[in-house]
Structure formats: C-alpha cells, structure tokens
Design an enzyme around this catalytic site. Structure first.
Site, PDB file in Angstrom:
ATOM      1  N   HIS A 469      -7.299   2.025  -5.504  1.00 23.38           N
ATOM      2  CA  HIS A 469      -8.564   1.327  -4.925  1.00 23.38           C
ATOM      3  C   HIS A 469      -9.915   1.919  -5.078  1.00 23.38           C
ATOM      4  CE1 HIS A 469      -5.197  -0.587  -2.031  1.00 23.38           C
ATOM      5  NE2 HIS A 469      -5.244  -1.008  -3.251  1.00 23.38           N
ATOM      6  N   PRO A 470     -10.200   2.504  -6.235  1.00 20.71           N
ATOM      7  CA  PRO A 470     -11.635   3.275  -6.161  1.00 20.71           C
ATOM      8  C   PRO A 470     -12.584   2.361  -5.929  1.00 20.71           C
ATOM      9  CG  PRO A 470     -10.601   2.697  -8.499  1.00 20.71           C
ATOM     10  CD  PRO A 470      -9.483   2.472  -7.405  1.00 20.71           C
TER      11      PRO A 470
END
Length: 555
Positions: A469-470
C-alpha cells in the site's frame, strides 16, 4: 505529427481508468490514456483465486524494490505495482476497504480542503455497486461491484468473528458503512466470479467512445513543459520516441511510485535531488517524493485440528478441479480471494479510531500461493495501519529505465514498534477464545517461544512484509511542502495534476484501492468544473470511552 488531445492521462490503473471513463463522458472532449502494460485478459488476472500469480509475474508487475531497510535487518522489500490495463487493481488482492471516516477528516485537517468524510462519502457511493442494498453509506448504482465472495461458507470465518466478540470487541455488519471498528465479513471487488478491476468496471464499457484513445505499450518518459505549463507527454512505443500534446491538462495517474518519479524526471521536485541525478531543475518543489507511507503486515499462523482448510486445495489435481469449475460456471473457490472475514481494532486506549487490521484466511500459505507447512492450518494477516514512519522516492538518473531509489524507513518510529507488539499480544488473545477451540492447534508463527518485547521485535523485523500500500509521496495540501493543492493541481505548474494514491496526505486505515477510486471519481468532477456532489451528513460510529478503553461498545 504530434497528436493533440484535451486531456492526457498517464497510467491506466485504479485512478486512470476512472478518469478515462468520466472525462470522456463529454463527447466534445478528447481523452488519451497512456499505459505501458497491455491486455488484462489472462485467466490468472480474471480468476480471483489466482491473485498470487499475476502479482509475481514481470509481465504484469513493475517489480519495484526498496533499498535495504535499516530498521528491518537491511532487508529489501518487494513493492509490486501493476503494469497492465487496470494497473494494481488487476493484480491486487481485491479487498475493498474505504478506510475509516476520520481518515478523511484527518486529510482535511492537514490542508486537503473539502476532502473530509462528508465530501468523500458521496463519491464512495457513486462508485459503489454493493451486493446487499443501498442506504446513506452504500449504493447499488455504481460501476464497482462489491460483495463477500462465497459468503463465509468455511466455518473458520465465522469462528474468527465470534472469537473477536468473545474477546470483548464489537461486531460490525459493514465496516465500510457507519462503523468500521469491530469484527465482521470482509468485502471484495468481484462480479459474477470475475476480478472487478477498474479496467473491467470503468474502462472496457467505454472503449467504443470515439473521443477516447487508449495507447498501450507507451512508456512515458517525461512531461513536456512550455515554461511552467504542461503542454504534453513524451513517451516511447515500440522503440520509437513519440509525443502527445494536451490542449487542456496532463494528468498523472501513474501510481504512488511512478508519479513522483515522472515528476522528478521532468525537472519538478527537490532541487538537490534533481541536480544529483543530473536533471535540470525546472520547478523546485521540495515535497515531490517525500512523505512516502505504506502498511506492513505479518502472518499469524496456526495448525488446524480439522481438515477443513484451503491447504487441502493446493495440490495440482485440486487446483485443476477448482479452475475447471471456475471456467465453466465462474463459481466455487475460484471465484473468491478467500479473505472473507476481517477486523479493525485499536491497539490501545486513547486512539480514536482503529489502527490494527486483520484479514482472516482459512489456510496457511505464502503470498506466492504455496503451502506454509504440511498439514492443515489457518492464518490471520495483521498489521498496524497508521504508521508514523516516513520514507522517500528519489530519481537516480535522467532515464526512466532506471528505477527510483525507494526507502520506506519501516519501523523507524518507536510508536510503530510498540504497535506491532500489541498486534502479537492482542492476536493471541483473540485466537485463544473458546470459539476457536474446535479448530486451533499449535502456533506455527511467531511460535509460543516469542513472548518478550525483544523477542517480538526480532520476529517482526525478520518476518514482516509490505501489505503493498505505498502512498502519499505527492501529498495534497496548501502548505509549502505539499505537491498538489486541494484540486489536485501541481503547485507552481499550470495544466498539470496528479490523481492517484500518491496525493493522499496520510495513509488510510485499510487497503487503498477503494479510496484511490473515490479520489479519482471526485477529482473527475473537479477537473470538469462540475458542481460537486452534495456533502453527506451521515453519522460516524465510534467506540464509546475510546480515551480510556481499548475495546468498547459503539455509540
């Protein structure tokens, strides 16, 4: 000759497909959508249970990797990003989590004007095609199909929810509705047994529009600038350099890694970073590539007393049967991502909304789809969702072929370390409840011997993985460190916007595909200059006495 379009969108991912659909609704507007990846027609993409396969294929995944992470034993962390129509929504786990309502109020408090929950909820509803009815939180009218897969047929799913209640936590029937906190069914973006990516939901239904041109195999090199105005995009295709010009705007939706990288390649970013990479500074914008955030998680694994887990389905014959049924009927175990129950809890008193997330899986396996051990088992993925640690995305050279330097600084902050200690201890307490007695056998990971703070810390540093989940490296706001303003316009550059998860001010509490789609839905109205949807007055469910209690009844 250079072709000209009103809008050029870079990246046909979770945001880009939404924008292509919404902006091309106006027949008088021309839209070009650039994507380096190709078709998403592979069975491995479309079959939900095969999710681990495209995620591990270079054909569909950019395979970014972090630098050695100094607080994770110098491990390099895998950072997959979609390289295909649909982007990461075509290779992700299909988990649908909007985030907590207060995440968006937090955005607004940090300068993202009119991005509070009351402004965002109408756009979640606009996207939503919820399988179980409509109310002030959910809708059945949108393009994005959301359901519960096989409706928790395996008894382990419900046992996990019951264990949470026995441990004193709330139950929530819809964590994407009024109340996120608690234990309940998990939602996925699947329709009629197919992965419901943004390519399927938004792009394919409008491909016949004459004012929309989708160009695949296009590797964007840089944004073309006329002074401090974006005038187009330069890209290579089949080894040939080409360009498109934009009459109105260029919109970057290349994702949380590629969008800041492409800005920097175009001379927009921190001056010292650009100069070190040998890039001429066109616009010194210090926040580009800063504020990078991500979620970590680890697997809590147990042997199972009963032969009812997915571990029985991992041999070639069982996979053949599952695949055959899916091909013929789009049903069965092939039609689910297997994450069908979940929970959101708070790690300690004094936290207003949840910061720990659980995905429950009735099997014990790795992300590559292989068994974790012989025999039957189950696991719960657990992670701290509101990290304090921050990282960076920085260009290395003037060539887009050279991937950027990525460092997340995972677990740099002491608060994050303490939260993972809570993850271990609270999970053991939950799985130790009577509802799990008929199923729970010995603990495989972390293992009963891992008890002290030091032992837990060592385990976490060695076992924790990215939840993929950057986000947040082109932060939205109104201050000097913000990259885009509250209308998603790059500060100091005309006719250029960024619309993807890179502009989140802070990471939301959960998986990021849903809030990215919401962001694109609302941004499309901003770009078109339309009246925004009427803000919602729907209430927010919070834990009672959250200042003093770690688990409590709802208000």
């Amino acid at each position: 000759m250079t072709q000209s379009f009103d809008y050029i969108i870079v990246g046909a991912g979770s945001a880009g497909c939404v924008l292509a659909n919404r902006l091309s609704e106006d027949a008088d507007v021309s839209v070009a959508l650039l994507e380096f990846g190709g078709s998403d027609s592979s069975i491995f993409i479309q079959m939900p249970t095969a999710l681990s396969i495209p995620m591990n294929m270079k054909k569909y995944n950019w395979f970014y990797e972090s630098e050695p992470e100094p607080y994770l034993n110098n491990r390099r962390m895998h950072c997959p990003r979609g390289k295909v129509l649909g982007g990461s929504s075509s290779i992700n786990g299909m988990v649908y989590v909007r985030g907590h309502a207060l995440d968006f109020n937090e955005w607004e408090s940090q300068g993202a004007r009119d991005w509070g929950y009351r402004h965002c909820l109408p756009y979640f509803r606009k996207a939503d095609q919820w399988a179980f009815g409509s109310d002030e939180y959910r809708s059945q009218d949108g393009p994005l199909a959301v359901n519960n897969g096989n409706n928790m047929r395996n008894p382990l799913y419900r046992a996990f929810i019951e264990a949470g209640q026995e441990a004193g936590y709330m139950k929530t029937d819809d964590y994407n509705g009024r109340q996120q906190e608690g234990f309940g069914p998990m939602h996925m973006t699947v329709k009629n047994g197919l992965r419901w990516s943004t390519a399927n939901a938004y792009l394919k239904p409008v491909l016949s529009r004459p004012n929309l041109k989708v160009i695949t195999g296009a590797l964007s090199q840089r944004i073309l600038l006329d002074g401090k105005r974006a005038s187009g995009v330069e890209f290579t295709r089949d080894g040939n350099k080409q360009s498109l010009s934009a009459r109105r705007e260029v919109i970057l939706s290349a994702g949380p890694i590629a969008s800041p990288h492409l800005l920097q390649l175009s001379g927009i970013g921190p001056g010292s970073v650009l100069q070190q990479a040998g890039i001429e500074v066109v616009h010194d914008l210090p926040g580009v590539g800063e504020n990078l955030q991500d979620h970590l998680e680890f697997y809590f694994q147990f042997r199972c007393k009963q032969p009812i887990t997915l571990n029985a389905e991992l041999n070639l014959w069982r996979k053949f049967l599952i695949g055959s049924r899916w091909l013929l009927t789009k049903s069965g175990l092939g039609a689910t991502n297997h994450f069908e129950s979940c929970a959101f809890i708070r790690s300690r008193p004094g936290i207003e909304w949840p910061d720990i997330q659980y995905h429950f899986l009735p099997g014990a396996m790795r992300y590559d789809g292989n068994a974790a051990f012989d025999g039957h088992g189950f696991q719960v993925h657990v992670g701290h969702n509101k990290p304090v640690s921050r990282g960076t995305v920085r260009v290395r050279t003037p060539s887009v072929q050279d991937k950027p330097e990525i460092i997340f600084n995972y677990l740099k902050a002491e608060e994050d370390i303490e939260a993972y200690r809570a993850c271990v201890r609270l999970t053991r307490e939950i799985i130790g409840q009577p509802a799990m007695d008929a199923y729970r056998d010995s603990e495989i990971q972390p293992g009963e011997s891992v008890q002290s703070d030091d032992e837990i810390d060592a385990f976490v540093r060695g076992a924790v993985e990215s939840a993929y989940h950057p986000s947040c490296a082109c932060r939205m706001g109104e201050d000097d460190r913000a990259v885009v303003d509250s209308e998603t316009r790059v500060r100091g550059i005309e006719a250029l916007r960024v619309v993807d998860s890179s502009i989140f001010p802070t990471i939301t509490n959960g998986n990021l595909n849903s809030p990215t789609i919401m962001l694109a839905e609302r941004s499309a109205d901003l770009i078109k200059g339309k009246d925004m949807l009427e803000p919602s007055e729907a209430s927010i469910g919070l834990g009672q006495d959250w200042e003093t209690l770690q688990r409590s009844v709802t208000t």
